[in-house]
Structures are given as C-alpha cells and as structure tokens.
Design an enzyme around this catalytic site. Structure first.
Site, PDB file in Angstrom:
ATOM      1  NE  ARG A 126      43.998  42.554  28.244  1.00 12.47           N
ATOM      2  CZ  ARG A 126      44.603  43.197  29.251  1.00 12.47           C
ATOM      3  NH1 ARG A 126      45.895  43.300  29.291  1.00 12.47           N
ATOM      4  NH2 ARG A 126      43.906  43.704  30.214  1.00 12.47           N
ATOM      5  NE  ARG A 139      44.352  49.084  39.663  1.00 14.27           N
ATOM      6  CZ  ARG A 139      44.283  48.158  38.696  1.00 14.27           C
ATOM      7  NH1 ARG A 139      45.254  47.289  38.552  1.00 14.27           N
ATOM      8  NH2 ARG A 139      43.244  48.124  37.899  1.00 14.27           N
ATOM      9  NE  ARG A 183      39.897  46.367  33.403  1.00 14.23           N
ATOM     10  CZ  ARG A 183      40.341  46.882  34.542  1.00 14.23           C
ATOM     11  NH1 ARG A 183      39.683  47.849  35.126  1.00 14.23           N
ATOM     12  NH2 ARG A 183      41.455  46.438  35.075  1.00 14.23           N
ATOM     13  CE  LYS A 229      47.239  41.192  33.712  1.00 12.52           C
ATOM     14  NZ  LYS A 229      45.997  41.353  34.512  1.00 12.52           N
ATOM     15  NE  ARG A 231      43.905  50.871  35.325  1.00  9.03           N
ATOM     16  CZ  ARG A 231      44.302  49.634  35.047  1.00  9.03           C
ATOM     17  NH1 ARG A 231      45.440  49.166  35.542  1.00  9.03           N
ATOM     18  NH2 ARG A 231      43.583  48.850  34.277  1.00  9.03           N
TER      19      ARG A 231
END
Ligand code: AP5
Ligand code: MG
Length: 216
Positions: A90, A129, A173, A15, A162
């Site tokens: 969300r 990431r 998540r 996203k 992160r």
C-alpha cells in the site's frame, strides 16, 4: 515458479470479494493484510492493539510491522505456489520490501490487477457491507445479501459491520489511499505489470476480467 498477484484498488472496490473467488479458482493462498490485522485484534495480540489505533482513524499501520507480518505470512507452506495479495503493498516502501522478499524466494510479482471505482460507489459499498466473524466472508445488504440476515451462508457465524466502515473513517481511508497508495499505480505500470479493471461492473463481470488478466 510461484505466482504472486497483487490486487490494487481503493477501499470498498471489491478486492476482498474478488480475492476469495480467485483463491478458490486458482488454488493460491489469499493473503489480506486487513484480515491479518483483524485476526490479531480478535486474538488481542500486541500487533492487533497497535494496528487498531491506526485502523480506527483510517490511517495506515506503519510499514515496519506491516512488512514483517506479511513476510511471516508468505513464508508459510500454503504460499509455496504463490498468493493473491489483497491490501498489500500500500506504499512504495512496502512494494520495494515485497520485491526483496519475493526475490529471496526466487520469485516476483507477476501481475497487478488495478480495480477502479468512483468514490460515491465505494462509500455505498462499504456502508452496506456485512462481514462474517469466523472467516471474513463478505456480504452486502443490497448487492449480495446473505440468505438469512445477520448469518453467514457459508459457516453460519455472525455477520458484523467493521468499526472502520463509518462514513467519516471511510472518507479518510479513501483520502489516505489517494495520497499514499496511488503512487503504486505508476510503480507497477512502468514494470508492465498493471492491468486496469473497471470495478463498477457486477461481481461476475469483474471476476471474468480478472481471470483474463491472470492468463496473460
Ligand atoms: P483493508 O481491510 O484492506 O480495507 P480496504 O483496503 O480499505 O478495503 P476494504 O476491505 O474496505 O474493501 P475491499 O476492496 O476489500 O472491498 P470488499 O470486497 O469488502 O484495510 C483496513 C485497514 O487496515 C486500513 O485502513 C489500514 O489501517 C490497515 N491496513 C491494511 N493493510 C495495510 C497495509 N498494507 N499497510 C498499512 N495498513 C494497512 O467489498 C466491499 C463491499 O462491496 C462488500 O459489501 C461487497 O459485497 C460489495 N461488492 C464488492 N464487489 C461488488 C460489485 N462488483 N458490485 C456490487 N457490490 C460489490
Ligand atoms: Mg477487503
């Protein structure tokens, strides 16, 4: 009238990557709820500290504070022409609140690209990431590495991983997404706004399909 695009999809599907590209192309503002929480945390605000306690567990930050943060953000002048919403709404309560706030501006959600992806790929993407400290530019050690390891190509700032990208937190998540966010697929499908996009393709292929969806 302003254009509001909601990017829907599981953690790690792309996203943020796509929102940054679309914001460049369309000149709409990129509004990411996750980035706003991380910015608050960097500035040590009360909202940042509160958000961190949920983010570290992979849980959603409560609707009330999340909705007022987004209301505040999309009231700013750079959202007058609209925005690409990345990570908001969300929950159904957030989606209802978004309808209400946009109708106050004489606007509405135009299109909801729903980017899909398999759990194993999501975990691979999130665990490789690297994110830029200054502006949140997104890299992947295998799929889109920076020219120089640990340094952002665009602004030269440090790249970091992160805190919520640890495998246990990502799994949580994804679980939270399936439980609390998946109902939005039907919410927007019944309004005729949902456009499904296969997120397992390359970044370029996903962008191409998104641009087609936006033209509709
Ligand atoms: P948030 O920051 O929104 O995280 P998320 O939704 O879990 O999604 P991610 O940012 O992890 O993934 P992404 O889809 O943006 O993927 P990306 O482009 O980076 O939220 C974090 C937390 O904040 C939440 O858990 C919650 O606590 C809180 N929060 C946020 N919004 C909230 C809300 N509305 N309500 C309540 N709480 C909220 O890509 C991932 C990786 O894959 C990158 O390395 C990238 O380079 C790579 N990649 C991307 N696309 C491709 C591709 N096509 N092929 C190969 N690699 C790719
Ligand atoms: Mg993101």
């Amino acid at each position: 009238m302003a254009t509001f695009i909601v990017l829907l999809g599981p953690p790690g599907v792309g996203k943020g990557t796509q929102a940054k590209i679309l914001a460049e192309t369309t000149k709409l503002a990129h509004v990411s709820s996750g980035d706003l929480f991380r910015e608050n945390l960097k500035n040590q605000t009360e909202l940042g500290k509160l958000a961190k306690s949920f983010m570290d567990k992979g849980e959603l930050v409560p609707d009330g504070v999340t909705i007022s943060m987004i209301r505040d953000r999309i009231s700013r002048p750079d959202c007058e022409a609209g925005a690409i919403l990345d990570g908001f709404p969300r929950t159904p309560a957030q989606a209802d609140a978004l309808e209400t706030m946009l109708s106050e501006f004489g606007s509405h959600v135009d299109v909801v690209p729903y980017i899909t992806g398999d759990e194993s790929v999501l975990i691979e993407r999130v665990s490789g990431r690297w994110t830029c400290r200054a502006e949140g530019h997104i890299y992947h050690q295998k799929f889109s590495p920076p020219k120089k390891a640990g340094v952002c190509d665009i602004d030269g700032s440090e790249l970091y991983q992160r805190d919520d990208d640890k495998i246990e937190t990502v799994t949580k998540r994804i679980h939270v997404y399936l439980e609390q966010t998946i109902p939005l697929v039907e919410y927007y499908r019944k309004d005729g706004k949902l456009v499904e996009i296969d997120g397992m393709q390359t970044v370029e292929q996903v962008t191409k399909e998104l641009l087609v969806a936006l033209k509709k």
